[in-house]
Design a protein around this motif. Sequence first.
Motif, PDB file in Angstrom:
ATOM      1  N   PRO A   1       8.201 -33.743 -11.361  1.00 27.06           N
ATOM      2  CA  PRO A   1       8.632 -32.492 -11.128  1.00 27.06           C
ATOM      3  C   PRO A   1       7.883 -31.694 -10.105  1.00 27.06           C
ATOM      4  O   PRO A   1       8.413 -30.787  -9.681  1.00 27.06           O
ATOM      5  CB  PRO A   1       8.107 -31.869 -12.488  1.00 27.06           C
ATOM      6  CG  PRO A   1       7.015 -32.721 -12.996  1.00 27.06           C
ATOM      7  CD  PRO A   1       7.157 -34.047 -12.423  1.00 27.06           C
ATOM      8  N   PHE A   2       6.744 -32.301  -9.500  1.00 24.40           N
ATOM      9  CA  PHE A   2       5.731 -31.994  -8.356  1.00 24.40           C
ATOM     10  C   PHE A   2       5.071 -32.885  -7.957  1.00 24.40           C
ATOM     11  O   PHE A   2       4.861 -33.896  -8.416  1.00 24.40           O
ATOM     12  CB  PHE A   2       5.073 -30.681  -8.767  1.00 24.40           C
ATOM     13  CG  PHE A   2       4.517 -30.621 -10.145  1.00 24.40           C
ATOM     14  CD1 PHE A   2       3.527 -31.671 -10.356  1.00 24.40           C
ATOM     15  CD2 PHE A   2       5.021 -30.131 -11.321  1.00 24.40           C
ATOM     16  CE1 PHE A   2       2.644 -31.453 -11.639  1.00 24.40           C
ATOM     17  CE2 PHE A   2       4.410 -30.384 -12.454  1.00 24.40           C
ATOM     18  CZ  PHE A   2       3.259 -31.313 -12.792  1.00 24.40           C
ATOM     19  N   ASP A   3       4.435 -32.696  -6.594  1.00 25.08           N
ATOM     20  CA  ASP A   3       3.396 -33.483  -6.397  1.00 25.08           C
ATOM     21  C   ASP A   3       2.214 -33.580  -7.242  1.00 25.08           C
ATOM     22  O   ASP A   3       1.780 -32.337  -7.860  1.00 25.08           O
ATOM     23  CB  ASP A   3       2.795 -33.156  -4.695  1.00 25.08           C
ATOM     24  CG  ASP A   3       4.007 -33.342  -3.906  1.00 25.08           C
ATOM     25  OD1 ASP A   3       5.001 -33.911  -4.072  1.00 25.08           O
ATOM     26  OD2 ASP A   3       3.691 -32.702  -2.821  1.00 25.08           O
ATOM     27  N   ILE A   4       1.379 -34.655  -7.174  1.00 25.84           N
ATOM     28  CA  ILE A   4       0.260 -34.585  -8.058  1.00 25.84           C
ATOM     29  C   ILE A   4      -1.056 -34.984  -7.476  1.00 25.84           C
ATOM     30  O   ILE A   4      -1.069 -36.053  -6.886  1.00 25.84           O
ATOM     31  CB  ILE A   4       0.323 -35.698  -9.434  1.00 25.84           C
ATOM     32  CG1 ILE A   4       1.659 -35.153 -10.283  1.00 25.84           C
ATOM     33  CG2 ILE A   4      -0.499 -35.958 -10.170  1.00 25.84           C
ATOM     34  CD1 ILE A   4       1.924 -36.020 -11.643  1.00 25.84           C
ATOM     35  N   ASN A   5      -2.106 -34.182  -7.691  1.00 20.19           N
ATOM     36  CA  ASN A   5      -3.247 -34.296  -7.243  1.00 20.19           C
ATOM     37  C   ASN A   5      -4.072 -35.174  -8.082  1.00 20.19           C
ATOM     38  O   ASN A   5      -4.211 -34.653  -9.203  1.00 20.19           O
ATOM     39  CB  ASN A   5      -3.978 -33.170  -6.715  1.00 20.19           C
ATOM     40  CG  ASN A   5      -3.498 -32.638  -5.459  1.00 20.19           C
ATOM     41  OD1 ASN A   5      -3.722 -33.010  -4.420  1.00 20.19           O
ATOM     42  ND2 ASN A   5      -2.956 -31.420  -5.633  1.00 20.19           N
ATOM     43  N   LEU A   6      -4.648 -36.473  -7.765  1.00 21.13           N
ATOM     44  CA  LEU A   6      -5.225 -37.084  -8.726  1.00 21.13           C
ATOM     45  C   LEU A   6      -6.721 -37.042  -8.893  1.00 21.13           C
ATOM     46  O   LEU A   6      -7.504 -36.931  -7.841  1.00 21.13           O
ATOM     47  CB  LEU A   6      -5.044 -38.776  -8.676  1.00 21.13           C
ATOM     48  CG  LEU A   6      -3.625 -39.227  -8.262  1.00 21.13           C
ATOM     49  CD1 LEU A   6      -3.522 -40.603  -7.753  1.00 21.13           C
ATOM     50  CD2 LEU A   6      -2.927 -39.203 -10.073  1.00 21.13           C
ATOM     51  N   ILE A   7      -7.520 -36.513 -10.099  1.00 17.69           N
ATOM     52  CA  ILE A   7      -8.729 -36.558 -10.411  1.00 17.69           C
ATOM     53  C   ILE A   7      -9.345 -37.132 -11.457  1.00 17.69           C
ATOM     54  O   ILE A   7      -8.661 -37.389 -12.219  1.00 17.69           O
ATOM     55  CB  ILE A   7      -8.969 -34.868 -10.407  1.00 17.69           C
ATOM     56  CG1 ILE A   7      -8.428 -34.249 -11.547  1.00 17.69           C
ATOM     57  CG2 ILE A   7      -8.733 -34.112  -9.108  1.00 17.69           C
ATOM     58  CD1 ILE A   7      -8.778 -32.753 -11.631  1.00 17.69           C
ATOM     59  N   CYS A   8     -10.485 -37.407 -11.484  1.00 18.21           N
ATOM     60  CA  CYS A   8     -10.968 -38.275 -12.735  1.00 18.21           C
ATOM     61  C   CYS A   8     -12.543 -38.574 -12.439  1.00 18.21           C
ATOM     62  O   CYS A   8     -13.035 -38.637 -11.341  1.00 18.21           O
ATOM     63  CB  CYS A   8     -10.416 -39.477 -12.682  1.00 18.21           C
ATOM     64  SG  CYS A   8     -10.805 -40.555 -14.250  1.00 18.21           S
ATOM     65  N   PRO A   9     -13.194 -38.312 -13.473  1.00 22.81           N
ATOM     66  CA  PRO A   9     -14.710 -38.475 -13.501  1.00 22.81           C
ATOM     67  C   PRO A   9     -15.025 -39.935 -13.701  1.00 22.81           C
ATOM     68  O   PRO A   9     -15.385 -40.484 -14.729  1.00 22.81           O
ATOM     69  CB  PRO A   9     -15.302 -37.611 -14.751  1.00 22.81           C
ATOM     70  CG  PRO A   9     -14.227 -37.730 -15.421  1.00 22.81           C
ATOM     71  CD  PRO A   9     -12.916 -37.817 -14.953  1.00 22.81           C
ATOM     72  N   ILE A  10     -14.668 -40.869 -12.445  1.00 22.40           N
ATOM     73  CA  ILE A  10     -14.786 -42.155 -12.631  1.00 22.40           C
ATOM     74  C   ILE A  10     -16.239 -42.781 -12.607  1.00 22.40           C
ATOM     75  O   ILE A  10     -16.230 -44.044 -12.950  1.00 22.40           O
ATOM     76  CB  ILE A  10     -14.260 -42.849 -11.209  1.00 22.40           C
ATOM     77  CG1 ILE A  10     -14.898 -42.259  -9.932  1.00 22.40           C
ATOM     78  CG2 ILE A  10     -12.803 -42.409 -11.140  1.00 22.40           C
ATOM     79  CD1 ILE A  10     -14.399 -42.961  -8.750  1.00 22.40           C
ATOM     80  N   TYR A  11     -17.133 -42.059 -12.614  1.00 24.30           N
ATOM     81  CA  TYR A  11     -18.577 -42.488 -12.914  1.00 24.30           C
ATOM     82  C   TYR A  11     -18.876 -42.504 -14.262  1.00 24.30           C
ATOM     83  O   TYR A  11     -20.336 -42.713 -14.482  1.00 24.30           O
ATOM     84  CB  TYR A  11     -19.609 -41.920 -11.916  1.00 24.30           C
ATOM     85  CG  TYR A  11     -19.385 -42.479 -10.510  1.00 24.30           C
ATOM     86  CD1 TYR A  11     -19.802 -43.623  -9.931  1.00 24.30           C
ATOM     87  CD2 TYR A  11     -18.571 -41.393  -9.519  1.00 24.30           C
ATOM     88  CE1 TYR A  11     -19.293 -44.220  -8.705  1.00 24.30           C
ATOM     89  CE2 TYR A  11     -18.398 -42.149  -8.133  1.00 24.30           C
ATOM     90  CZ  TYR A  11     -18.785 -43.214  -8.010  1.00 24.30           C
ATOM     91  OH  TYR A  11     -18.494 -43.616  -6.541  1.00 24.30           O
TER      92      TYR A  11
ATOM     93  N   LYS B   1      -3.484 -37.895  -3.604  1.00 19.51           N
ATOM     94  CA  LYS B   1      -1.995 -37.128  -3.872  1.00 19.51           C
ATOM     95  C   LYS B   1      -0.958 -38.146  -3.974  1.00 19.51           C
ATOM     96  O   LYS B   1      -0.868 -38.934  -3.093  1.00 19.51           O
ATOM     97  CB  LYS B   1      -1.894 -35.966  -2.945  1.00 19.51           C
ATOM     98  CG  LYS B   1      -0.596 -35.073  -3.451  1.00 19.51           C
ATOM     99  CD  LYS B   1      -0.032 -34.357  -2.313  1.00 19.51           C
ATOM    100  CE  LYS B   1       0.754 -35.038  -1.457  1.00 19.51           C
ATOM    101  NZ  LYS B   1       1.460 -34.464  -0.385  1.00 19.51           N
ATOM    102  N   LEU B   2      -0.054 -38.028  -4.790  1.00 15.23           N
ATOM    103  CA  LEU B   2       0.938 -38.690  -5.019  1.00 15.23           C
ATOM    104  C   LEU B   2       2.181 -37.738  -5.073  1.00 15.23           C
ATOM    105  O   LEU B   2       2.369 -36.843  -5.470  1.00 15.23           O
ATOM    106  CB  LEU B   2       1.303 -39.292  -6.383  1.00 15.23           C
ATOM    107  CG  LEU B   2       0.196 -40.491  -6.807  1.00 15.23           C
ATOM    108  CD1 LEU B   2       0.458 -40.964  -8.172  1.00 15.23           C
ATOM    109  CD2 LEU B   2       0.018 -41.507  -5.688  1.00 15.23           C
TER     110      LEU B   2
END
Length: 301
Positions: free
Chosen positions: A149-159, A137-138
Amino acid sequence: MSILKKIFGNKSTHNKPKLKKQYLAGWEVNLDGKEHCLSFIETQITDKQTAESMYSHIILTYDENNFLEFAESRDEDENNEELIIRDDQIKYRDLRINKIFNFEKAKNGENWIGGNIPSDFLIPKNTCPGSFQYLGKLSKESKAYDWLPFDINLICPIYLDLDKIWLDYSEPNSPKILNIEEVNSLSTAYDDLNADSFIEYEQVRFTTKEDKAIGYEIGFSGIPNWIQYSDIPKCPKTQKTMRFLCQLQSSDEIKTKETNIKPTDEWYKQYFEKMNFWGDGDLFVFFEPESKIACYMIQNT
């Protein structure tokens, strides 16, 4: 008469306007005045000291009418190269000077990498192998992210073998995948992944610290440090150049906490023991605060 000429000549030289300069972190740009050229300048512009801390940087010099007159690339090995200006109508723009913010580990930091998925946050539905990984989270309370504008939860299909992942954060805790068909059809180099695979990383908290050089530990914000080539995204909704959010690095600092992935090949186990992006790569994240759209991509050596 010669004395008067000398006097007026000195006065003319003294009053000559100082030419404007801009400093860019990076090494390769086609100065053709087109979209990518202008986005590169906007994204990579910084102050002189920060630019000179990079392995390579570019200096742009504008004439008295504010048109680009001279461009030069310099690197740490003192290789200076004049760059070709392919469009003589590139004009000086008064741009925001980007600053580097390094991610510095802090026990009570307002941001974090890894950790559990927040109870009120929903991973978007998908059918890709391995699904999306929660990366942290940032916080908009950080100095580096006071523009969010708000906190950002980072998600990504990194595989997965991804090009770009586009997420709409209009609902911050329930982002939507904009290129869902593309994502669901992505392949992977890891045969042991399936739709039920999951991996969770240990949480490492950090704060953001303004600096004049990039610190290579967990990640940083402010200016992307491209591994292969600059690939600055344009928001599909507003058509604006997206703002650089962060660059996360493959690191031994972020270890795996829990996973149900059991590679049959011993060699592949290392890729599920810590957070990494295609082995030795970096994850680049951009965000457009007006549309609330994020773009994720990976580059490696």
